[in-house]
Design an enzyme around this catalytic site. Structure first.
Site, PDB file in Angstrom:
ATOM      1  N   ARG A 139       0.093  14.645  12.337  1.00  0.00           N
ATOM      2  CA  ARG A 139       0.499  14.416  10.940  1.00  0.00           C
ATOM      3  C   ARG A 139       0.761  15.720  10.173  1.00  0.00           C
ATOM      4  NH1 ARG A 139      -1.243   9.139   9.562  1.00  0.00           N
ATOM      5  NH2 ARG A 139       0.346   9.163   7.929  1.00  0.00           N
ATOM      6  N   ASP A 176       4.596   0.867  11.985  1.00  0.00           N
ATOM      7  CA  ASP A 176       3.359   0.233  11.516  1.00  0.00           C
ATOM      8  C   ASP A 176       3.186  -1.174  12.087  1.00  0.00           C
ATOM      9  OD1 ASP A 176       3.449   1.696   8.160  1.00  0.00           O
ATOM     10  OD2 ASP A 176       2.907   2.499  10.127  1.00  0.00           O
ATOM     11  N   ARG A 217      -8.949  -0.566   4.558  1.00  0.00           N
ATOM     12  CA  ARG A 217      -8.162   0.484   3.898  1.00  0.00           C
ATOM     13  C   ARG A 217      -6.785  -0.026   3.526  1.00  0.00           C
ATOM     14  NH1 ARG A 217      -6.528   4.816   7.249  1.00  0.00           N
ATOM     15  NH2 ARG A 217      -5.099   4.962   5.510  1.00  0.00           N
ATOM     16  N   LYS A 225       0.851  -1.206   0.000  1.00  0.00           N
ATOM     17  CA  LYS A 225       0.000   0.000   0.000  1.00  0.00           C
ATOM     18  C   LYS A 225       0.889   1.259   0.000  1.00  0.00           C
ATOM     19  CE  LYS A 225      -1.704   1.527   4.049  1.00  0.00           C
ATOM     20  NZ  LYS A 225      -1.443   2.951   4.355  1.00  0.00           N
ATOM     21  N   ASN A 226       1.908   1.252   0.850  1.00  0.00           N
ATOM     22  CA  ASN A 226       2.712   2.472   1.004  1.00  0.00           C
ATOM     23  C   ASN A 226       3.750   2.661  -0.094  1.00  0.00           C
ATOM     24  OD1 ASN A 226       1.148   2.949   3.195  1.00  0.00           O
ATOM     25  ND2 ASN A 226       2.676   2.362   4.713  1.00  0.00           N
ATOM     26  N   CYS A 279      -5.056  12.619  12.404  1.00  0.00           N
ATOM     27  CA  CYS A 279      -5.811  11.374  12.311  1.00  0.00           C
ATOM     28  C   CYS A 279      -5.608  10.655  13.656  1.00  0.00           C
ATOM     29  CB  CYS A 279      -5.329  10.529  11.145  1.00  0.00           C
ATOM     30  SG  CYS A 279      -3.680   9.927  11.396  1.00  0.00           S
TER      31      CYS A 279
HETATM   32  C1  EPZ Z   1       4.153   6.967   5.903  1.00  0.00           C
HETATM   33  O1  EPZ Z   1       3.404   8.013   6.487  1.00  0.00           O
HETATM   34  C2  EPZ Z   1       3.215   5.774   5.863  1.00  0.00           C
HETATM   35  N1  EPZ Z   1       2.063   6.071   5.011  1.00  0.00           N
HETATM   36  C3  EPZ Z   1       2.756   5.422   7.280  1.00  0.00           C
HETATM   37  O2  EPZ Z   1       1.952   4.246   7.186  1.00  0.00           O
HETATM   38  C4  EPZ Z   1       3.989   5.110   8.120  1.00  0.00           C
HETATM   39  O3  EPZ Z   1       3.584   4.853   9.450  1.00  0.00           O
HETATM   40  C5  EPZ Z   1       4.952   6.312   8.097  1.00  0.00           C
HETATM   41  O4  EPZ Z   1       5.287   6.629   6.726  1.00  0.00           O
HETATM   42  C6  EPZ Z   1       6.246   6.024   8.850  1.00  0.00           C
HETATM   43  O5  EPZ Z   1       6.868   4.907   8.308  1.00  0.00           O
HETATM   44  C7  EPZ Z   1       2.225   6.034   3.658  1.00  0.00           C
HETATM   45  O6  EPZ Z   1       3.293   5.773   3.149  1.00  0.00           O
HETATM   46  C8  EPZ Z   1       1.003   6.316   2.842  1.00  0.00           C
HETATM   47  P1  EPZ Z   1       6.283  10.387   7.968  1.00  0.00           P
HETATM   48  P2  EPZ Z   1       4.005   9.534   6.483  1.00  0.00           P
HETATM   49  O7  EPZ Z   1       6.162  11.610   7.131  1.00  0.00           O
HETATM   50  O8  EPZ Z   1       4.703   9.781   5.218  1.00  0.00           O
HETATM   51  C9  EPZ Z   1       6.339  13.732  11.287  1.00  0.00           C
HETATM   52  C10 EPZ Z   1       0.108   2.870   7.653  1.00  0.00           C
HETATM   53  O9  EPZ Z   1      -0.405   2.402   8.676  1.00  0.00           O
HETATM   54  N2  EPZ Z   1       6.272  14.664  10.149  1.00  0.00           N
HETATM   55  O10 EPZ Z   1       7.528   9.578   7.905  1.00  0.00           O
HETATM   56  O11 EPZ Z   1       2.910  10.446   6.898  1.00  0.00           O
HETATM   57  C11 EPZ Z   1       5.015  13.007  11.479  1.00  0.00           C
HETATM   58  O12 EPZ Z   1       4.131  13.785  12.250  1.00  0.00           O
HETATM   59  C12 EPZ Z   1       0.582   4.305   7.620  1.00  0.00           C
HETATM   60  O13 EPZ Z   1       0.281   2.220   6.580  1.00  0.00           O
HETATM   61  C13 EPZ Z   1       6.448  16.018  10.395  1.00  0.00           C
HETATM   62  O14 EPZ Z   1       6.643  16.435  11.533  1.00  0.00           O
HETATM   63  O15 EPZ Z   1       5.064   9.409   7.671  1.00  0.00           O
HETATM   64  C14 EPZ Z   1       5.407  11.741  12.181  1.00  0.00           C
HETATM   65  O16 EPZ Z   1       5.522  12.000  13.573  1.00  0.00           O
HETATM   66  C15 EPZ Z   1       0.385   5.004   8.953  1.00  0.00           C
HETATM   67  N3  EPZ Z   1       6.364  16.887   9.353  1.00  0.00           N
HETATM   68  C16 EPZ Z   1       6.792  11.438  11.600  1.00  0.00           C
HETATM   69  O17 EPZ Z   1       7.251  12.663  10.996  1.00  0.00           O
HETATM   70  C17 EPZ Z   1       6.144  16.465   8.065  1.00  0.00           C
HETATM   71  O18 EPZ Z   1       6.107  17.309   7.146  1.00  0.00           O
HETATM   72  C18 EPZ Z   1       6.768  10.347  10.538  1.00  0.00           C
HETATM   73  O19 EPZ Z   1       5.959  10.807   9.478  1.00  0.00           O
HETATM   74  C19 EPZ Z   1       5.978  15.078   7.844  1.00  0.00           C
HETATM   75  C20 EPZ Z   1       6.046  14.199   8.891  1.00  0.00           C
END
Ligand code: EPZ
Length: 421
Positions: free
Chosen positions: A124, A309, A401, A23-24, A119
């Site tokens: 996020r 995850d 989802r 998915k990701n 969420c």
């Molecule tokens: C991706 O989310 C995945 N989703 C998530 O999977 C996964 O948990 C996450 O990466 C971490 O591996 C998809 O790929 C669609 P991040 P993403 O940006 O990109 C902070 C699932 O269950 N952050 O690495 O949103 C954020 O708040 C989902 O399949 C900022 O502060 O993850 C978080 O604390 C859930 N500012 C941390 O970084 C930003 O601009 C990690 O977020 C972006 C992120």
């Protein structure tokens, strides 16, 4: 979220399971199809409601999609991309919809995308995405819940990410692919899904080096062409079935997995006394019914650390492990939503700041529980497989989802999960 599952414990899971496409990985790849006006064929696409939502979003922008969900082939042609604004409704359906901002900015010179709300697992924010796009020359404006980005042209830049954000790395990589000059992205995410996206983009004519390391160099090109790309297997879905085997003291063989991507999960399963063996076409996870699953501590980290995850799923396993385990969630600030529900099933868990202390109990008890998000829902389903008595899991849509027919596939391994619509 009307559908629910009724789970009746039915002994150890045994048999073979074929892992779906990730998915990701597929969601950013689908966003990247907007970077070219030529047709792209994406293969090994998982049959998920998130993919359906992404197709709807692409079509709302003027792209055409054709999806054979059974064969896993999804064709996208963004030649007709003529809208730069994504409707508010999409962000409610799919957080990953925000990933279209980079490609739309690069292709059309402007984009207007709803700011994703928080969420279940945290606020996020998208500040790192926007900082990167601004560094490439975009004007960013936040008004009325929308982010508007515009740039007559994008110019390569040196960008250092405060945190190795997966999404921000993907947004910047996609936008920089069509920028003028070189972008050097440092302290970026190194997840396998980043490498898969870079492989898609390079096959389309981009020039991206170093994906999978914390420094990626992108030499912008004028245009990208249509490609055929098969997405990588879903390491989190694989991990979910591995934990299901461990929890039910079963014996499951997984095919269509990349063992390398599962190293942190495999290492942790072995640490808690579960056997994992590489086979010629995948992995075998099995547990000696007479041996105990023992407690171990977990700290979630960006890849190649233990994946956030998999945190809820492992908590379900630790709930009935022998001993005390401490699970620390360092990636998201609110990802213990499953704790309250597991406690309703008899788990002994205490939250102390960003850690959960789990005292293993002999067995959980079936109960009515609610899925707050995708991985918490899956974790509760797994916990129910080995509980005493039936469990009613509300919020099946969350599970759908991110998992393709998880109930049906668990039943094929001997589980007894009934979907009630
Ligand atoms: C991706 O989310 C995945 N989703 C998530 O999977 C996964 O948990 C996450 O990466 C971490 O591996 C998809 O790929 C669609 P991040 P993403 O940006 O990109 C902070 C699932 O269950 N952050 O690495 O949103 C954020 O708040 C989902 O399949 C900022 O502060 O993850 C978080 O604390 C859930 N500012 C941390 O970084 C930003 O601009 C990690 O977020 C972006 C992120």
């Amino acid at each position: 979220m009307s559908d629910k599952f009724i789970i009746t414990p039915n002994g150890p899971l045994k048999g073979d399971v074929h892992i779906s496409g990730a998915k990701n990985a597929v969601l950013p790849v689908l966003a990247a199809t907007l970077l070219t006006g030529q047709q792209c064929l994406v293969q090994n696409v998982p049959n998920l409601s998130d993919v359906e939502a992404m197709c709807g979003l692409l079509e709302s922008l003027g792209a055409g999609t054709r999806w054979d969900a059974v064969a896993g082939n999804l064709t996208v042609c963004a030649e007709g991309l003529d809208k730069h604004e994504a409707a508010y409704e999409w962000v409610g359906k799919l957080r990953a919809s925000f990933l279209i901002i980079g490609p739309m900015l690069a292709r059309l010179g402007r984009a207007k995308v709803p700011l994703p709300g928080g969420c279940a697992i945290g606020s996020r924010p998208v500040d790192l995405h926007l900082k990167g796009l601004a560094a490439l020359g975009a004007e960013i404006e936040h008004a009325h819940g929308f982010i508007s980005a515009s740039a007559s042209k994008l110019t390569g830049a040196r960008i250092y990410l405060d945190f190795p954000s997966v999404g921000a790395t993907e947004s910047i990589m996609m936008a920089a692919s069509l920028a003028q000059g070189q972008t050097i992205l440092e302290n970026c995410a190194v997840e396998p899904e980043i490498v898969d996206l870079a492989n898609f983009l390079n096959a389309a004519g981009a020039d991206i080096r170093g994906a999978g390391t914390d420094t990626v160099k992108i030499n912008g090109t004028q245009t990208l062409r249509g490609v055929t790309h098969s997405v990588i297997p879903d390491r989190i879905e694989a991990g979910t079935f591995m934990v299901a085997a461990a929890l039910t003291r079963g014996d499951i063989r997984l095919t269509n997995v990349m063992a390398d991507h599962l190293k942190p999960v495999t290492a942790k399963l072995k640490e808690v006394n579960v056997s994992v063996a590489e086979t010629e076409d995948g992995l075998r996870v099995f547990h000696d019914p007479c041996a105990e699953v023992i407690a171990a501590d977990i700290k979630t980290m960006p890849y190649p650390g233990f994946p956030t995850d998999m945190q809820a799923l492992f908590m379900s396993l630790m709930a009935t492990a022998a001993g005390t385990s401490i699970i620390t969630e360092t990636v998201f600030e609110n990802r213990f939503m499953q704790v309250g529900e597991l406690k309703r099933m008899g788990a002994e868990i205490k939250i102390e700041s960003r850690s959960a202390v789990i005292e293993g109990v002999a067995q959980l008890a079936g109960a009515q529980v609610n899925a707050s998000d995708l991985r918490a829902g899956a974790a509760l389903m797994l916990a129910a497989l080995n509980a005493h008595g039936k469990t009613e899991l509300h919020g099946a849509a969350h599970v759908d989802r991110g998992y393709c027919a998880l109930d049906t596939r668990l039943n094929a391994l001997g589980a007894c999960v009934q979907r009630i619509s």
